[in-house]
Design a protein around this motif. Structure first.
Motif, mmCIF file in Angstrom:
data_model
loop_
_atom_site.group_PDB
_atom_site.id
_atom_site.type_symbol
_atom_site.label_atom_id
_atom_site.label_comp_id
_atom_site.label_asym_id
_atom_site.label_seq_id
_atom_site.Cartn_x
_atom_site.Cartn_y
_atom_site.Cartn_z
ATOM 1 N N UNK A 280 -12.719 7.434 -14.896
ATOM 2 C CA UNK A 280 -12.705 6.337 -13.865
ATOM 3 C C UNK A 280 -11.290 6.149 -13.605
ATOM 4 N N UNK A 281 -10.452 6.253 -14.763
ATOM 5 C CA UNK A 281 -9.081 6.010 -14.519
ATOM 6 C C UNK A 281 -8.345 7.187 -13.310
ATOM 7 N N UNK A 282 -8.851 8.263 -13.388
ATOM 8 C CA UNK A 282 -8.473 9.292 -12.569
ATOM 9 C C UNK A 282 -8.993 9.170 -11.238
ATOM 10 N N UNK A 283 -10.475 8.911 -11.220
ATOM 11 C CA UNK A 283 -10.770 8.454 -9.733
ATOM 12 C C UNK A 283 -10.113 7.311 -9.166
ATOM 13 N N UNK A 284 -9.719 6.339 -9.842
ATOM 14 C CA UNK A 284 -8.909 5.058 -9.456
ATOM 15 C C UNK A 284 -7.795 5.580 -8.926
ATOM 16 N N UNK A 285 -6.996 6.541 -9.695
ATOM 17 C CA UNK A 285 -5.683 6.930 -8.900
ATOM 18 C C UNK A 285 -6.026 7.735 -7.537
ATOM 19 N N UNK A 286 -7.129 8.442 -7.465
ATOM 20 C CA UNK A 286 -7.300 9.109 -6.210
ATOM 21 C C UNK A 286 -7.818 8.132 -5.018
ATOM 22 N N UNK A 287 -8.376 6.989 -5.504
ATOM 23 C CA UNK A 287 -8.881 6.045 -4.480
ATOM 24 C C UNK A 287 -7.646 5.195 -3.987
ATOM 25 N N UNK A 288 -6.767 4.984 -4.884
ATOM 26 C CA UNK A 288 -5.442 4.208 -4.449
ATOM 27 C C UNK A 288 -4.673 4.950 -3.368
ATOM 28 N N UNK A 289 -4.410 6.319 -3.857
ATOM 29 C CA UNK A 289 -3.759 7.382 -2.761
ATOM 30 C C UNK A 289 -4.510 7.478 -1.423
ATOM 31 N N UNK A 290 -5.829 7.352 -1.384
ATOM 32 C CA UNK A 290 -6.672 7.479 -0.136
ATOM 33 C C UNK A 290 -6.529 6.140 0.593
ATOM 34 N N UNK A 291 -6.472 5.003 -0.170
ATOM 35 C CA UNK A 291 -6.373 3.778 0.333
ATOM 36 C C UNK A 291 -4.862 3.684 1.034
ATOM 37 N N UNK A 292 -4.021 4.275 0.333
ATOM 38 C CA UNK A 292 -2.365 4.107 0.887
ATOM 39 C C UNK A 292 -2.654 4.981 2.322
ATOM 40 N N UNK A 293 -3.170 6.183 2.228
ATOM 41 C CA UNK A 293 -3.085 7.131 3.411
ATOM 42 C C UNK A 293 -3.786 6.378 4.447
ATOM 43 N N UNK A 294 -4.875 5.718 4.122
ATOM 44 C CA UNK A 294 -5.649 4.947 5.297
ATOM 45 C C UNK A 294 -4.894 3.954 5.851
ATOM 46 N N UNK A 295 -4.255 3.110 4.942
ATOM 47 C CA UNK A 295 -3.256 1.964 5.672
ATOM 48 C C UNK A 295 -2.314 2.662 6.382
ATOM 49 N N UNK A 296 -1.675 3.873 6.131
ATOM 50 C CA UNK A 296 -0.496 4.638 6.954
ATOM 51 C C UNK A 296 -1.333 5.066 8.382
ATOM 52 N N UNK A 297 -2.433 5.546 8.332
ATOM 53 C CA UNK A 297 -3.084 6.088 9.259
ATOM 54 C C UNK A 297 -3.679 4.779 10.240
ATOM 55 N N UNK A 298 -3.960 3.797 9.821
ATOM 56 C CA UNK A 298 -4.003 2.553 10.588
ATOM 57 C C UNK A 298 -3.150 2.042 11.271
ATOM 58 N N UNK A 299 -1.909 2.007 10.519
ATOM 59 C CA UNK A 299 -0.609 1.581 11.193
ATOM 60 C C UNK A 299 -0.096 2.517 12.290
ATOM 61 N N UNK A 300 -0.306 3.760 12.219
ATOM 62 C CA UNK A 300 0.131 4.994 13.239
ATOM 63 C C UNK A 300 -0.737 4.623 14.371
ATOM 64 N N UNK A 301 -2.018 4.416 13.974
ATOM 65 C CA UNK A 301 -3.017 4.114 15.060
ATOM 66 C C UNK A 301 -2.568 2.755 15.885
ATOM 67 N N UNK A 302 -2.340 1.779 15.152
ATOM 68 C CA UNK A 302 -1.969 0.470 15.690
ATOM 69 C C UNK A 302 -0.811 0.738 16.616
ATOM 70 N N UNK A 303 0.215 1.531 16.169
ATOM 71 C CA UNK A 303 1.453 1.662 16.965
ATOM 72 C C UNK A 303 1.236 2.276 18.241
ATOM 73 N N UNK A 304 0.292 3.507 17.988
ATOM 74 C CA UNK A 304 0.123 4.135 19.477
ATOM 75 C C UNK A 304 -0.353 3.251 20.339
ATOM 76 N N UNK A 305 -1.511 2.269 19.820
ATOM 77 C CA UNK A 305 -2.138 1.286 20.999
ATOM 78 C C UNK A 305 -1.330 0.402 21.382
ATOM 79 N N UNK A 306 -0.347 -0.298 20.413
ATOM 80 C CA UNK A 306 0.397 -1.555 20.941
ATOM 81 C C UNK A 306 1.826 -0.904 21.993
#
Length: 380
Positions: A280-306
């Motif tokens: 569970x601890x290992x999977x939580x670390x993977x999920x946190x990294x995935x959330x961070x990457x998704x947040x960066x992708x969302x910010x970049x997409x928002x920047x391209x739109x705005x």
């Protein structure tokens, strides 16, 4: 207004906030809802609060797997579902109002999916017709003012605009103009702006390029500054629809966050084995990294739109290029002539030994032929 809901056995209990009392619901006719008889009411995910252990919630997906249909592990009741709105990219929750005891079902107006689509399509169509009629009465000056505002992504759309502009200027104007455009962007003269690239080439045919990302309202003003006193040779505007990317990113982030919350609830249990806890601890670390990457992708997409990408290419006028080419040819004529003469001298020097050898060989062959003729008997 707060509504309280639950499954039949009570292992799933929740509250949901509504700005106004629930009146209209959807009698969905998908293959799932037709079988379970759900009457759906939609709300933002942030208005929903689960009050019981998420471990009692089971999830089912089908078809495109974009919607999480939740049901109780014990009694099987399906009180709510979760998904991401593909238009806004926001997490949403669909509440089965049959699981809200406060709601009087007899007073509801239930719309089937067909009626929902009819309303969604016809109402905007009528609005477009009215808008078109109103636009016909506007003056040409208003149209010109709208053009000066630049192309902007319509409300609710996810369009990323890019502009390529070719500007012709006098040679002496190119370097100062490049600096002027870059400085205007850095000083946010026409709104939020960031300089991404500046290229400048000198010589008899100077040229350059400036690439910026700027707010939509400043696009036309910046292009106007770039072409001031010169000629706008060409312009190309294109847009990329990021709606699907935005929806996918939001859906990925929502799923990861939900899985993260579920694993955290499992992690707090006291009956877990060491190997399960480590997994569970290992999977939580993977999920946190995935959330961070998704947040960066969302910010970049928002920047391209705005903001919009504008690339301005600066070059000299065609007349200057012609004069420059003629002058360059004249200036190079001397070197071309000397190079040609040098080539001929080298060629003559290289061919002289070959010519001498060929001359000697020809003399020998001729001598042999004459000697042979002398030995032949005379003809009678």
């Amino acid at each position: 207004m707060e509504y309280q809901g639950s499954c039949h056995c009570g292992r799933i209990a929740f509250t949901v906030q509504a700005d106004v009392p629930i009146k209209d619901v959807i009698d969905c006719n998908c293959s799932m809802c037709r079988r379970r008889g759900s009457l759906l009411w939609f709300a933002p995910r942030e208005a929903f609060q689960l009050g019981t252990d998420i471990a009692d919630v089971a999830t089912y997906q089908f078809n495109t797997h974009n919607i999480d249909h939740h049901h109780c592990r014990a009694c099987g009741t399906a009180p709510y579902s979760e998904a991401v709105d593909p238009r806004s990219g926001l997490p949403m929750v669909a509440i089965n109002v049959r699981c809200l005891p406060q709601v009087e079902l007899a007073g509801f107006v239930a719309m089937t999916a067909r009626r929902v689509w009819t309303r969604v399509l016809i109402v905007p169509a009528l609005l477009l017709v009215l808008a078109a009629c109103a636009k016909q009465s506007e003056s040409a000056a208003d149209a010109g003012g709208a053009a000066e505002a630049g192309v902007a992504s319509p409300e609710g759309a996810f369009l990323a605009y890019e502009h390529d502009v070719q500007v012709q200027l006098e040679a002496a104007q190119i370097a100062p103009r490049i600096q002027q455009v870059a400085q205007a962007c850095q000083n946010a003269k026409f709104g939020e702006c960031a300089v991404l690239q500046v290229d400048q080439r000198s010589g008899e045919q100077p040229s350059g390029e400036v690439k910026v990302r700027i707010a939509p309202k400043g696009v036309e003003s910046l292009i106007g500054l770039a072409g001031e006193g010169g000629k706008l040779q060409a312009r190309n505007t294109r847009a990329e629809d990021l709606a699907q990317q935005v929806a996918d990113t939001a859906l990925t982030k929502a799923r990861l966050e939900k899985e993260h919350a579920r694993l955290l609830s499992y992690q707090d249990r006291g009956d877990l084995k060491i190997e399960d806890l480590m997994a569970i601890t290992t999977r939580l670390s993977e999920i946190e990294a995935g959330v961070e990457q998704a947040t960066k992708d969302a910010a970049q997409q928002r920047r391209r739109i705005d903001t919009q990408l504008v690339t301005m290419h600066f070059d000299t006028t065609s007349g200057q290029r012609s004069r420059s080419e003629i002058g360059e040819a004249l200036s190079e004529s001397g070197s071309i002539l000397s190079t040609s003469v040098a080539f001929l001298i080298r060629a003559a020097a290289a061919l002289l030994p070959v010519g001498l050898v060929a001359l000697v060989m020809a003399w020998i062959v001729r001598a042999l032929i004459r000697r042979r003729r002398r030995k032949l008997p005379p003809k009678t």
